[in-house]
Scaffold this motif. Structure first.
Motif, PDB file in Angstrom:
ATOM      1  N   ARG B 219      -7.116  45.723 -26.099  1.00 33.16           N
ATOM      2  CA  ARG B 219      -8.302  46.847 -26.587  1.00 33.16           C
ATOM      3  C   ARG B 219      -7.395  48.147 -26.001  1.00 33.16           C
ATOM      4  O   ARG B 219      -7.838  49.255 -26.366  1.00 33.16           O
ATOM      5  N   SER B 244      -5.636  40.170 -28.399  1.00 39.24           N
ATOM      6  CA  SER B 244      -6.750  39.974 -27.476  1.00 39.24           C
ATOM      7  C   SER B 244      -7.887  39.775 -28.719  1.00 39.24           C
ATOM      8  O   SER B 244      -7.930  40.624 -29.659  1.00 39.24           O
ATOM      9  N   SER B 277      -5.870  42.833 -20.410  1.00 34.33           N
ATOM     10  CA  SER B 277      -6.330  42.771 -19.023  1.00 34.33           C
ATOM     11  C   SER B 277      -5.953  41.263 -18.508  1.00 34.33           C
ATOM     12  O   SER B 277      -6.084  41.274 -17.216  1.00 34.33           O
TER      13      SER B 277
HETATM   14  C1  FAD Z   1     -16.731  32.148 -24.526  1.00 32.60           C
HETATM   15  C2  FAD Z   1     -15.665  33.506 -24.723  1.00 32.60           C
HETATM   16  C3  FAD Z   1     -14.641  33.173 -25.565  1.00 32.60           C
HETATM   17  C4  FAD Z   1     -13.564  34.011 -25.373  1.00 32.60           C
HETATM   18  N1  FAD Z   1     -12.267  33.725 -26.106  1.00 32.60           N
HETATM   19  C5  FAD Z   1     -11.487  34.671 -26.017  1.00 32.60           C
HETATM   20  C6  FAD Z   1     -10.148  34.500 -26.717  1.00 32.60           C
HETATM   21  O1  FAD Z   1      -9.888  33.365 -27.444  1.00 32.60           O
HETATM   22  N2  FAD Z   1      -9.125  35.419 -26.728  1.00 32.60           N
HETATM   23  C7  FAD Z   1      -9.264  36.481 -25.958  1.00 32.60           C
HETATM   24  O2  FAD Z   1      -8.448  37.332 -25.954  1.00 32.60           O
HETATM   25  N3  FAD Z   1     -10.251  36.890 -25.383  1.00 32.60           N
HETATM   26  C8  FAD Z   1     -11.584  35.879 -25.303  1.00 32.60           C
HETATM   27  N4  FAD Z   1     -12.689  36.119 -24.913  1.00 32.60           N
HETATM   28  C9  FAD Z   1     -12.806  37.669 -24.223  1.00 32.60           C
HETATM   29  C10 FAD Z   1     -12.298  37.779 -22.974  1.00 32.60           C
HETATM   30  O3  FAD Z   1     -13.334  37.561 -21.981  1.00 32.60           O
HETATM   31  C11 FAD Z   1     -11.731  39.271 -23.005  1.00 32.60           C
HETATM   32  O4  FAD Z   1     -13.149  40.191 -22.924  1.00 32.60           O
HETATM   33  C12 FAD Z   1     -11.077  39.875 -23.750  1.00 32.60           C
HETATM   34  O5  FAD Z   1      -9.733  38.918 -23.656  1.00 32.60           O
HETATM   35  C13 FAD Z   1     -10.432  41.259 -23.331  1.00 32.60           C
HETATM   36  O6  FAD Z   1      -9.504  41.891 -24.172  1.00 32.60           O
HETATM   37  P1  FAD Z   1      -8.410  42.745 -23.447  1.00 32.60           P
HETATM   38  O7  FAD Z   1      -7.776  42.461 -22.394  1.00 32.60           O
HETATM   39  O8  FAD Z   1      -7.742  43.326 -24.840  1.00 32.60           O
HETATM   40  O9  FAD Z   1      -9.465  44.070 -23.379  1.00 32.60           O
HETATM   41  P2  FAD Z   1      -9.973  44.700 -21.801  1.00 32.60           P
HETATM   42  O10 FAD Z   1     -10.114  43.612 -20.940  1.00 32.60           O
HETATM   43  O11 FAD Z   1     -10.646  45.749 -22.238  1.00 32.60           O
HETATM   44  O12 FAD Z   1      -8.699  45.119 -21.329  1.00 32.60           O
HETATM   45  C14 FAD Z   1      -7.673  46.587 -21.658  1.00 32.60           C
HETATM   46  C15 FAD Z   1      -6.597  46.787 -21.060  1.00 32.60           C
HETATM   47  O13 FAD Z   1      -5.835  47.564 -21.154  1.00 32.60           O
HETATM   48  C16 FAD Z   1      -5.291  48.487 -20.361  1.00 32.60           C
HETATM   49  N5  FAD Z   1      -5.098  49.657 -20.737  1.00 32.60           N
HETATM   50  C17 FAD Z   1      -5.963  50.599 -21.223  1.00 32.60           C
HETATM   51  N6  FAD Z   1      -5.174  51.745 -21.616  1.00 32.60           N
HETATM   52  C18 FAD Z   1      -4.088  51.558 -21.186  1.00 32.60           C
HETATM   53  C19 FAD Z   1      -2.832  52.445 -21.525  1.00 32.60           C
HETATM   54  N7  FAD Z   1      -2.731  53.457 -22.236  1.00 32.60           N
HETATM   55  N8  FAD Z   1      -1.550  51.734 -21.078  1.00 32.60           N
HETATM   56  C20 FAD Z   1      -1.576  50.514 -20.627  1.00 32.60           C
HETATM   57  N9  FAD Z   1      -2.563  49.853 -20.440  1.00 32.60           N
HETATM   58  C21 FAD Z   1      -3.808  50.095 -21.009  1.00 32.60           C
HETATM   59  C22 FAD Z   1      -6.552  48.317 -19.119  1.00 32.60           C
HETATM   60  O14 FAD Z   1      -6.049  48.756 -17.930  1.00 32.60           O
HETATM   61  C23 FAD Z   1      -6.996  46.965 -19.369  1.00 32.60           C
HETATM   62  O15 FAD Z   1      -6.510  46.098 -18.429  1.00 32.60           O
HETATM   63  C24 FAD Z   1     -13.568  35.367 -24.584  1.00 32.60           C
HETATM   64  C25 FAD Z   1     -14.859  35.480 -24.033  1.00 32.60           C
HETATM   65  C26 FAD Z   1     -15.590  34.506 -23.870  1.00 32.60           C
HETATM   66  C27 FAD Z   1     -17.196  34.713 -23.114  1.00 32.60           C
END
Ligand code: FAD
Lengths: 266, 332
Positions: B219, B244, B277
């Motif tokens: 994200r 993700s 994350s």
């Molecule tokens: C039943 C269930 C099943 C799921 N299945 C999956 C699955 O199969 N796969 C999956 O991925 N998720 C799954 N999820 C979702 C999971 O819980 C997380 O919500 C998701 O993985 C978060 O994605 P993310 O890390 O991209 O986003 P976030 O958690 O929002 O993390 C974004 C990260 O980017 C960093 N960031 C932001 N801007 C910058 C920058 N400019 N430079 C460097 N870093 C930056 C932030 O510090 C943060 O750590 C599931 C959830 C549930 C409840």
């Protein structure tokens, strides 16, 4: 005749709660969370409600949400009603603690479905975010003997059939089945709608039907446990991260590349 | 089924060859079979499965059941279920191991329900309690935040094993085994569903599941465009690109990119995450990677608990500099 749609939904611990709030009661073999973190309707089940409401948007249909569990937070479980579902049926019993046993849960839900006179279409979330079993909907389909299509990202109905875009690892399949049928949906279906103010008002006035196990026609054999839980623990993570720090971000990036090269990883 | 014995593996055949899931399941099966002192059999459904049958014996099977019927030619859940049910009724296995693959996600629970028994879902490890011949299964729950140890109360005991949880055994062309033809009768009217179209949305370039290096974005990338920067880096390294769920849900890349509990399970040598994350549900799909690298601006992010190397900072500066250095390093 309006299309009769049933949606199966589960109340779960909020999967988005802070990691620090997650702990395990080793004796009870249960996950515990602080009371300040309210439970939620399982995310994929909200997708199921959305799929049902999309059908209801375009044709005459009724949407009944059915849930089973040891206890319920009524305001939480009323959310599907405030989104637009018509009815809520809660099967509540202290004895339903062992929610890991999908066989038991599927048996309860299919009995409730039969008691409600059956549905043309049953929509469920692909799995619950607590035990991640992904079994109950498939079990309900087996017990009821109806067609089953899993992992839908789009659900359409014709007068006699359901047409589903089913997710496969590298795309999707279009799968059709005659009604009655059961479909599970995934988050690819899209964001569930938000409750409207009118919906919330309507939901407060609605009383859920509450049943216990004794209200359902259950034979002793189906109540025998299928699974035994021996242990529940938080896995150890022993990885130590080496943070690469240069003069600035760009320098750190260069050092990281050099490090990976040195370790023969790239 | 008091006389139930042996381990039955539900195999997969891809283009006439034994699938990797079968090989992993055979490795798991061999281990527990040795503890039980019982045999390992494998069911191969379809036709032209003889080559795969030989490969199954080389990979650890004692008995190969070639389950055949014209209706099993291509995968159809209703036919596969009925055929497996017939075989299980015939041979009464003590334990059934299946893969939690795209097909297995549906096949395993439905087979368990049809047999009226429990299923240990999505297991990372199985073992035997030899005192009572019980299959103990370790399986992540709560998105991987916890692990449950479960067993099935009835026979057959069924476990669905997560892909890549086991390494296949070395093939041994001297192993011997028995091949049994098992024709089944299937009533074609039992098919309750029909596939009318298949649409492929493959990610570009290297296939995620097979890639030695995977670069994934989350994200924090803020939009679809940065994924082309990840693709550039991937092209230099011959890597695959993943994402993700947050990035997939935002519509930046298709679902076929998703790594995690409800996406793909991958085990590359090196997994480079950018602005992810490290939620447990994401890690569920990549924790088998040999080395995880994290680029994230938040030093408290969970991903640093799983990463071997990390850079805390903004990807917008880090990624171009990293890509440039990688290009230079890999040129000579
Ligand atoms: C039943 C269930 C099943 C799921 N299945 C999956 C699955 O199969 N796969 C999956 O991925 N998720 C799954 N999820 C979702 C999971 O819980 C997380 O919500 C998701 O993985 C978060 O994605 P993310 O890390 O991209 O986003 P976030 O958690 O929002 O993390 C974004 C990260 O980017 C960093 N960031 C932001 N801007 C910058 C920058 N400019 N430079 C460097 N870093 C930056 C932030 O510090 C943060 O750590 C599931 C959830 C549930 C409840």
């Amino acid at each position: 005749m309006p299309l009769k749609i049933g949606v199966l939904a589960k109340q779960v611990i909020d999967p988005d709660m802070p990691t620090a709030a997650f702990s395990i009661d080793a004796t009870a073999k249960e996950v515990t969370v602080p009371s300040t973190i309210p439970p939620v309707v399982n995310g994929f089940d909200e997708n199921a409600v959305e799929a049902a409401l999309q059908i209801k948007d375009s044709q005459e249909a009724t949407v009944t949400v059915i849930s089973s569990g040891p206890s319920f937070a009524l305001d939480v479980m009323k959310k599907p009603l405030s989104m637009g579902a018509d009815e809520l049926v809660l099967i509540q019993d202290d004895g339903f603690k062992n929610t890991i046993d999908s066989f038991f849960t599927a048996r309860l839900l299919s009995s409730a479905i039969e008691k409600l006179g059956g549905f043309d279409l049953i929509i469920c979330g692909r799995q619950a975010s607590d035990w991640d079993n992904a079994q109950v909907p498939l079990g309900v389909a087996e017990l009821l003997g109806v067609a089953c299509i899993s992992l839908g990202r789009k659900v359409d109905v014709t007068p006699n059939s359901v047409i589903v875009e089913k997710i496969i690892p590298d795309g999707y399949e279009v799968v059709e089945a005659d009604l009655p049928a059961l479909v599970t949906v995934s988050n690819e279906l899209g964001q569930p709608r938000y409750p409207t103010l009118r919906g919330i008002m309507a939901a407060t006035r609605k009383k859920p039907t509450i049943w216990s196990a004794s209200d359902l026609d259950l034979d002793a054999a189906s109540l025998e446990p299928r699974l035994k839980l021996h242990d529940l623990f938080v896995p150890e993570r022993d990885q130590i991260c080496e943070i690469i720090e240069g003069d600035d971000d760009a320098d750190s990036a260069r050092l990281l590349a050099l490090k990976l090269r040195e370790a023969k990883l790239i | 089924m008091a006389d139930a014995a042996g381990i039955l593996i539900v195999g997969d055949v891809i283009d006439g060859q034994l699938g990797s899931t079968s090989k992993e399941l055979l490795a798991a099966g061999r281990q527990i079979a040795n503890n039980l002192n019982e045999s390992v059999s494998i069911a191969l459904l379809g036709s032209s499965t003889e080559t795969a049958g030989t490969q199954a014996i080389e990979s650890g099977a004692d008995i190969v059941y070639l389950v055949n019927n014209p209706a099993l030619e291509s995968y159809h859940i209703d036919f596969h279920l009925a055929a497996l049910k017939s075989l299980v009724d015939e041979i009464s296995p003590r334990i059934i191991l299946m893969g939690r693959t795209a097909e297995g996600r549906e096949l395993a629970p439905r087979l368990a329900f049809r047999l009226g028994v429990g299923l240990a879902q999505d297991c990372l490890e199985v073992s035997i309690d030899t005192s009572n011949q019980t299959l103990l299964a370790n399986r992540p729950v709560y998105g991987g935040s916890a692990v449950a140890v479960v067993s099935c109360e009835q026979t057959p005991q069924i476990a669905a094993i997560r892909p890549k949880a086991y390494e296949p055994l070395e093939t041994d062309s001297n192993r011997s085994g028995e091949t049994v033809s098992f024709p089944v009768e299937l009533d074609t009217s039992i098919a309750k569903t029909k596939v009318t179209n298949v649409v492929k949305e493959e990610s570009e370039g290297v296939k995620l599941e097979d890639a030695r290096i995977v670069i994934a974005g989350g994200r924090g990338l803020g939009g679809p465009e940065p994924f082309s920067d990840l693709q550039n880096l991937a092209d230099i390294l011959g890597a695959g690109v993943g994402a993700s769920r947050a990035a997939v849900d935002s519509g930046w890349v298709p679902y076929s990119y998703q790594v995690g509990l409800t996406g793909k399970t991958i085990t590359p040598e090196i997994y480079i995450t950018v602005a992810i994350s490290g939620a447990s549900q994401h890690m569920a799909g990549c924790s088998g990677s040999k080395v995880i690298v994290a680029i994230n601006k938040d030093s408290e992010a969970n991903i640093f608990k799983d990463a071997k190397y990390g850079v805390v900072g903004d990807w917008e500066t880090i990624l171009p500099a990293f890509t440039e250095t990688v290009r230079e390093l890999t040129q000579d």
